[in-house]
Design an enzyme around this catalytic site. Structure first.
Site, short mmCIF file in Angstrom:
data_model
loop_
_atom_site.label_atom_id
_atom_site.label_comp_id
_atom_site.label_asym_id
_atom_site.label_seq_id
_atom_site.Cartn_x
_atom_site.Cartn_y
_atom_site.Cartn_z
N ARG A 80 0.86 -1.19 0.00
CA ARG A 80 0.00 0.00 0.00
C ARG A 80 0.89 1.24 0.00
NH1 ARG A 80 -2.76 3.05 4.81
NH2 ARG A 80 -3.80 4.63 3.56
N HIS A 124 -3.17 10.88 0.64
CA HIS A 124 -2.60 10.69 1.98
C HIS A 124 -2.08 12.06 2.44
CE1 HIS A 124 -1.06 7.31 4.75
NE2 HIS A 124 -0.76 8.43 5.37
N GLU A 169 -7.43 8.28 6.28
CA GLU A 169 -7.76 8.89 7.56
C GLU A 169 -8.31 10.32 7.45
OE1 GLU A 169 -4.40 8.55 10.21
OE2 GLU A 169 -4.57 6.37 10.28
N ASN A 290 -7.34 1.56 9.90
CA ASN A 290 -6.04 1.90 10.48
C ASN A 290 -6.22 1.92 11.99
OD1 ASN A 290 -5.40 2.37 7.81
ND2 ASN A 290 -4.78 4.50 8.10
N TYR A 292 -4.25 2.07 15.82
CA TYR A 292 -3.04 2.25 16.63
C TYR A 292 -3.31 2.01 18.12
CZ TYR A 292 -0.60 3.56 12.46
OH TYR A 292 -0.04 3.50 11.22
N GLU A 352 -3.42 -0.16 8.19
CA GLU A 352 -2.23 0.28 8.94
C GLU A 352 -2.29 -0.29 10.34
OE1 GLU A 352 -1.39 4.52 9.16
OE2 GLU A 352 -1.83 4.76 7.03
C1 FCB Z 1 -1.26 7.29 10.61
C2 FCB Z 1 -0.90 7.85 9.26
C3 FCB Z 1 0.45 7.41 8.76
C4 FCB Z 1 1.47 7.38 9.88
C5 FCB Z 1 0.96 6.59 11.05
C6 FCB Z 1 1.95 6.46 12.18
O1 FCB Z 1 -2.19 8.12 11.23
O2 FCB Z 1 -1.87 7.47 8.31
O3 FCB Z 1 0.83 8.23 7.70
O4 FCB Z 1 1.79 8.66 10.23
O5 FCB Z 1 -0.21 7.20 11.53
#
Ligand code: FCB
Length: 449
Positions: A80, A124, A169, A290, A292, A352
């Site tokens: 990607r 992006h 995002e 995505n 985290y 992600e």
């Molecule tokens: C996400 C973004 C990516 C990178 C990661 C750590 O929010 O999409 O570009 O910065 O975080």
């Protein structure tokens, strides 16, 4: 170091790595590329913690062959990447710049020659600066410009890109870029940033139509999600958590999946015109997720401009970004998506997932990153558990292939499976690269699970 063997994944599960254009390409003035809002922002004093820019980044524009070799060595089935709009349309409008598209044309062919599916994100966050000068995503016209750019790009690559992702995002681009001013373009509008949400979503819907006209490949969007954890037990805390959930997790998903905007949001919806919601709800084939970390939320202090307060989430190890490492949050999130959207939810790909640590070569030149191995191990097991819960997850992309330029954090946050020395551009696979290579190889050998 994890010792239990990784459980099997379904046959055909997509293993991938993710990057984005401004974070890795460099070559900002090459082959007719125009300036983007991130060039402007990074060159503005005080915006980036280490004063760096993406002018060179990982110099991927000139080293993409080596980087595709690294992907092939890892054994991924998909890559990607994002396409830089200012390479395709340096001024944000008008005819395509053929030299800009040539770069992606070569990259796509290189990937296909190595049996790696090209997965292309169209936006992006690197909006052409001339469009920002005309109002950027606050201006409805940008949605139409985005569809035009999608059309030009798909006309060239639509026969070979295997999965399209319209936006990356849009929540983060709205909140950090237009609400809080910590990302480009640096606006601080708080809830007055809502037009940026609506125009991105409208641009997404229009781009879905443009892509369908040029390409038979599936189309997705990559949203950022964060399961909300209550940090308090009053009604006010619960109301705050609901408000945050609507903003972060539902504002960019309810309308996509045909449910309109979530009720009770504190924004002026005057920019929403008749017919827009139908455009936004154009069917998509995949929802990109995505993930985290979860977010802990409680009621705001008296006089706060926001209807919630975000607080540290205790009880988890933390990355160098100070983000909690919470694989249970990924399983919870996937269950939440299934329970909330039910039959309206398309198949999911994790577009992600990753972590930053202060990785450095040791005396032998190797780059040990046991925390990243533990992170990936935990998050892959969470995906496996979600599959067992009945959630339709088709792939997992690690953020990121390479250490790269992490937006406002500059070069201070390393997310790569591959270490990059930013002075010499030498790439060194970390121990997580070897670990993931073995996981992918074992999964390919396993009987279908
Ligand atoms: C996400 C973004 C990516 C990178 C990661 C750590 O929010 O999409 O570009 O910065 O975080």
């Amino acid at each position: 170091m994890p010792t239990d063997p990784m459980p099997d994944f379904p046959a055909g599960f997509r293993w991938g790595v993710s990057t984005s254009a401004y974070q890795i390409e460099g070559a900002v003035a090459v082959d007719g590329r125009g300036p983007s809002i991130w060039d402007t922002f990074a060159h503005s004093p005080g915006r980036i913690v280490d004063g760096s820019t993406g002018d060179v980044a990982c110099d991927h524009y000139h080293r993409h062959t080596e980087d595709v070799d690294l992907m092939a060595g890892l054994g991924v089935s998909a890559y990607r990447f994002s396409i830089a709009w200012p390479r395709v349309q340096p001024g944000g409008t008008g005819a395509a710049n053929p030299a800009g598209l040539d770069f992606y044309d070569r990259l796509v062919d290189d990937l296909l020659a190595r049996d790696i599916d090209p997965v292309a994100t169209l936006f992006h966050w690197d909006l052409p600066q001339p469009l920002e000068d005309a109002g950027g995503w606050l201006n409805r016209d940008t949605a139409h410009r985005f569809a035009e750019y999608a059309d030009l790009t798909a006309a060239r690559l639509g026969d070979r890109v295997k999965l399209w992702i319209t936006l990356n995002e849009p929540f983060v681009h709205m909140s950090l870029g237009h609400g809080m001013g910590v990302h480009a373009p640096g606006r601080m509008l708080l809830f007055d940033a809502f037009p940026v949400a609506h125009h991105q979503l409208l641009g997404h819907g229009l781009a879905v139509g443009a892509l369908r006209a040029r390409s038979t490949s599936p189309v997705a969007i990559a949203n950022n999600y964060s399961p909300v954890r209550l940090a308090g037990d009053t009604d006010a805390d619960r109301a705050a958590a609901a408000a945050y959930e609507a903003l972060h997790n539902r504002l960019f998903t309810d309308p996509l999946l045909g449910r309109g905007y979530p009720a009770g949001q504190d924004f002026d919806a005057g920019v929403v015109r008749d017919g827009d919601l139908a455009v936004i709800a154009a069917p998509i084939d995949v929802l990109g997720v995505n993930y985290y970390n979860p977010t802990a939320v409680r009621a705001p202090e008296e006089g706060s401009p926001l209807p919630f307060d975000l607080v540290p989430l205790d009880g988890y190890p933390r990355t160098a970004f100070d983000w909690p490492v919470a694989p249970d949050g990924l399983r919870e999130l996937l269950g939440w998506l299934r329970d909330t959207y039910r039959d309206d939810l398309p198949p999911i790909e994790i577009t992600e997932s990753g972590c930053a640590y202060d990785d450095a070569p040791d005396d032998t030149g190797r780059v040990p990153d046991p925390e990243r191995i533990a992170y990936l191990d935990g998050h892959l097991r969470a995906v496996r558990a979600a599959l067992d819960d009945g959630v339709d997850v088709r792939g997992y992309f690690v953020w990121s292939l390479l250490d790269n330029w992490e937006w406002a954090e500059g070069f201070t946050k390393r997310f790569g499976l591959v270490h990059v020395d930013f002075d010499t551009q030498v790439r060194t696979p970390k121990s997580s690269y070897a670990w993931l290579r073995d996981v992918i190889a074992a999964s390919r050998r396993a009987p279908a699970a």
